[in-house]
Each structure stands twice: as structure tokens, then as C-alpha cells.
Design an enzyme around this catalytic site. Structure first.
Site, mmCIF file in Angstrom:
data_model
loop_
_atom_site.group_PDB
_atom_site.id
_atom_site.type_symbol
_atom_site.label_atom_id
_atom_site.label_comp_id
_atom_site.label_asym_id
_atom_site.label_seq_id
_atom_site.Cartn_x
_atom_site.Cartn_y
_atom_site.Cartn_z
ATOM 1 N N GLY A 11 -0.056 -6.480 -5.630
ATOM 2 C CA GLY A 11 0.507 -4.770 -5.680
ATOM 3 C C GLY A 11 1.804 -5.011 -5.532
ATOM 4 O O GLY A 11 2.478 -4.222 -4.968
ATOM 5 N N ALA A 12 2.509 -6.020 -6.133
ATOM 6 C CA ALA A 12 3.868 -6.328 -5.863
ATOM 7 C C ALA A 12 4.892 -5.228 -6.338
ATOM 8 O O ALA A 12 6.021 -5.061 -6.135
ATOM 9 C CB ALA A 12 4.397 -7.795 -6.012
ATOM 10 N N GLY A 14 4.096 -2.171 -6.587
ATOM 11 C CA GLY A 14 3.713 -0.712 -5.796
ATOM 12 C C GLY A 14 4.950 -0.388 -4.915
ATOM 13 O O GLY A 14 5.918 -0.980 -4.649
ATOM 14 N N ASN A 15 4.488 0.684 -4.228
ATOM 15 C CA ASN A 15 5.638 1.212 -3.312
ATOM 16 C C ASN A 15 5.818 0.234 -2.072
ATOM 17 O O ASN A 15 6.925 -0.099 -1.783
ATOM 18 C CB ASN A 15 5.048 2.672 -2.845
ATOM 19 N N ILE A 16 4.394 -0.140 -1.316
ATOM 20 C CA ILE A 16 4.863 -1.044 -0.389
ATOM 21 C C ILE A 16 5.463 -2.382 -0.913
ATOM 22 O O ILE A 16 6.248 -2.971 -0.080
ATOM 23 C CB ILE A 16 3.657 -1.239 0.530
ATOM 24 N N ASP A 159 0.362 1.059 13.089
ATOM 25 C CA ASP A 159 -0.098 2.131 13.962
ATOM 26 C C ASP A 159 0.414 1.704 15.381
ATOM 27 O O ASP A 159 0.930 2.780 16.063
ATOM 28 C CB ASP A 159 -1.425 2.112 14.130
ATOM 29 N N HIS A 187 -7.921 0.782 11.215
ATOM 30 C CA HIS A 187 -6.917 1.556 10.592
ATOM 31 C C HIS A 187 -7.230 2.786 9.907
ATOM 32 O O HIS A 187 -7.300 2.830 8.614
ATOM 33 C CB HIS A 187 -6.056 0.465 9.831
#
Ligand code: NAX
Length: 325
Positions: A11-12, A14-16, A159, A187
Site C-alpha cells: 500500500g506504498a 496510500g496515505n500511510i 494507541d 486495535h
């Protein structure tokens, strides 16, 4: 010069992923003397966007970035990888039930578990960020029978960091003065942020705040922080999630600080009455590249009820994907 470490990020684009790739490449995770080969995985429709990320990574001319592989083939991305950051996941679409989301992601993580099993370094350390992170980590683990099952972990570090920041704000201290916070369990909104062992500048945290604030403000604020960020930003946490992923892997590989611990979602082993079979947030210390669940902490009735409730949710999630594990 050290041998490069192969770090896969899914997911490179994507946002994160966008916040994470640059910090990993610049030495923020494994140190300024550790060359990195970045293996970036995306789905085919996002490959053009991924190319843009690759161009920017190259334009940073990071001294620690040795090589980039960008691909839509999990077996190429995970080939010989030492660290796998599984961030890419299916977001909840309009009209999608929680169960549909669970199943769509279960398929992604079973395929990625199989690909890791086939081609990754036999001691690969896996961190699952994509939600539902704990259950996705379990699915990947169960689909990778030839890899070390202990090395499949889920991220509850965001968290944990949120808990430090809330308590620091309340007590007028800095997060570095706070030790031994714990995130137990999933989570999700059932996670249990526990301050019974925590200290602020050496003093018991719960002697500095009242029980009402702890139970009625602190716990729900930490549990609901992700939703509060979405409400404020219109998008889910990205930079803070990437930062927590960096913290998780750095501490696992390089060790936790003396006199403190961190929270990691790791395979339950019966510790604290949580039977084997789920990936559960625990307090851990890390040394020599391995983690150990902190043992011997006392658990009162208040904590027990919350630790069991989050375990129950994990069992329900597991039941929803039982065909894939
Ligand atoms: P984005 O939708 O911005 O990015 C996800 C990326 O993953 C997209 O570019 C997409 O093309 C890619 N992708 C989808 N399926 C893939 C596959 N099979 N292989 C490779 N890439 C794939 O989401 P983002 O904001 O980056 O969040 C990613 C995940 O992290 C989500 O599941 C999100 O819920 C989860 N989070 C987990 C957190 C945690 O603490 N564990 C906190 C932050 C975040 O909410």
C-alpha cells in the site's frame, strides 16, 4: 558498510505508505548507518501513483536508500525481505458491512501470507497495520506455516503513543517522562488502555489523576482517537500511524529502553489468561531482535473485564474469517 536490509511496504502509494516510505528510506527506522532496499507493493491501478512516489524517493537522494523495487506482484515485493510492513488494505466502501470488509481484507492477507511464506527471509519480521490489523496478522501467520509464527505482529503502537500523549497533557509532563503504559487486546474501540502500571516521572500515574478521568475520559479518548482524527482532518491518521510503525519495528530490532516497555500485538501464548490463537496487544520488552511479553503484572477486576471484552471481539473477528485460517 553494512549489508542492506530489505524492507517491504504494501500500500506504498496510500496515505500511510506515503508518510512511511520516506522515513524508512532516510534511516528513521533502522538508523543512519543502515542501507535500505525498499520493496514497494501496490495494486495494479495504483502503479502509476507508485511511480510518482519512487521518483520523489529518488529525488531525496537519501544516503541510506540503496535500491527501490516497485511492483504489483507480492512475490517480487517480498523476495528475501527482512521486514514486511503490511499497510495496504481495502477501505470500507459505501454500503459495505463490517463483515464484508473483514472478508475482503482476509483475502488480501491470506494471499500475502502465502507469498511471504514462499519467498521472504526465513526470519522476516512482519508488522500488520492494515485493518482489522490483529485479525489480518493472524490470517497472514496461518497462511505462512514455514515462517516463525512469533514474527507476525499487529500494530497497537499508535494507541500506545496516543495514551502517552493524553496522559502527558493531563499531567503537564512530557511523553518521555511516562513509562509502562499498556494497550491490551485489539486495535479497535474495544482496546484497553491500561494505566495501572504507568508512571509519570517515577510516580504512579493513577495517583496523579482521578479514577473518573481515567475511566470516563482517558480510556474512551484513546479508544476513539482514530475517529476524532477522521472528523478533524477528513482523512484517517497517516503520519502518526507511519511514525508508530517505525517505532514498533525500531524497538523490536534495536531493543526497548531499560526500565520501560512498549505495546505490540503479538500471538497470545496464554499470558494473562488469553489463550493461544489470537494476536493480542501486550506489554513487551525487546532485546537482541526478539520480544518477550512482560510477565507477573497484577490484573484487577476493572482490567480483567476490559481485557476479556477485547479478547471476545478478537474471537468474533476470527470466527468471521474461519475459512481462511
Ligand atoms: P489508503 O487507502 O490511503 O491506502 C491504502 C493503499 O493500499 C492504497 O494505495 C491501495 O491501493 C493499497 N492496497 C490495497 N490493496 C492492496 C493490496 N492487496 N496490495 C498492496 N496494496 C494494496 O489507506 P491508509 O490511510 O494508508 O491506511 C491503510 C490501512 O491502515 C487501512 O486499513 C487503515 O484502516 C489502517 N490503519 C491502521 C492503524 C493502526 O493503528 N493499526 C491506524 C491508521 C490506519 O487507520
Amino acid at each position: 558498510m553494512k549489508k542492506p536490509v530489505n524492507v517491504a511496504i504494501t500500500g506504498a502509494a496510500g496515505n500511510i505508505g506515503y508518510a512511511l516510505a520516506f522515513r524508512v528510506a532516510s534511516g528513521g527506522m533502522l538508523g543512519p548507518d543502515q542501507p535500505i532496499n525498499l520493496h514497494l507493493l501496490e495494486i495494479t491501478p495504483s502503479l502509476a501513483a507508485l511511480q510518482g512516489v519512487v521518483m520523489e524517493l529518488n529525488d531525496c537522494a537519501f544516503p541510506t536508500l540503496n535500491k527501490i523495487v516497485a511492483t504489483d506482484d507480492a512475490k517480487v515485493a517480498f523476495k528475501d525481505c527482512d521486514v514486511a510492513l503490511l499497510v495496504g488494505a481495502r477501505p470500507r466502501g459505501p454500503g459495505m458491512e463490517r463483515k464484508d470488509l473483514l472478508l475482503a481484507n482476509a483475502q488480501i492477507f491470506s494471499a500475502q501470507g502465502k507469498a511471504l511464506d514462499a519467498v521472504a527471509n526465513r526470519n522476516v519480521r512482519v508488522l500488520v497495520v492494515g485493518n482489522p490489523a490483529n485479525t489480518n496478522a493472524l490470517i497472514a501467520q496461518r497462511n505462512a506455516p514455514n515462517l516463525n509464527p512469533r514474527n507476525f505482529t499487529a500494530m497497537v503502537r499508535l494507541d500506545h503513543n496516543r495514551a502517552l500523549s493524553q496522559l502527558a497533557e493531563k499531567t503537564g509532563s512530557h511523553s518521555t517522562q511516562i513509562k509502562k503504559a499498556i494497550i491490551w487486546g485489539n486495535h479497535s474501540a474495544t482496546q484497553y488502555p491500561d494505566l495501572h502500571q504507568a508512571t509519570v516521572d517515577g510516580k504512579p500515574a493513577l495517583s496523579l489523576v482521578d479514577q473518573k478521568w481515567y475511566a470516563e475520559t482517558f480510556i474512551p479518548v484513546v479508544q476513539q482517537r482514530g475517529a476524532a482524527i477522521i472528523k478533524a482532518r477528513g482523512q484517517s491518521s497517516a503520519a502518526s500511524a507511519a511514525s508508530a510503525a517505525i517505532d514498533h519495528i525500531r524497538d523490536w530490532v534495536l531493543g526497548t529502553q531499560e526500565g520501560d516497555w512498549v505495546s505490540m500485538g503479538v500471538p497470545s501464548d496464554g499470558s494473562y489468561g488469553i489463550p493461544e490463537g489470537v494476536i493480542y496487544g501486550y506489554p513487551v520488552t525487546c532485546k537482541n531482535g526478539d520480544y518477550q511479553i512482560v510477565q507477573g503484572l497484577s490484573v484487577n477486576d476493572f482490567s480483567r473485564a476490559r481485557m476479556d471484552a477485547t479478547h471476545k471481539e478478537l474471537l468474533e473477528e476470527k470466527d468471521g474469517v474461519k475459512e481462511l485460517i
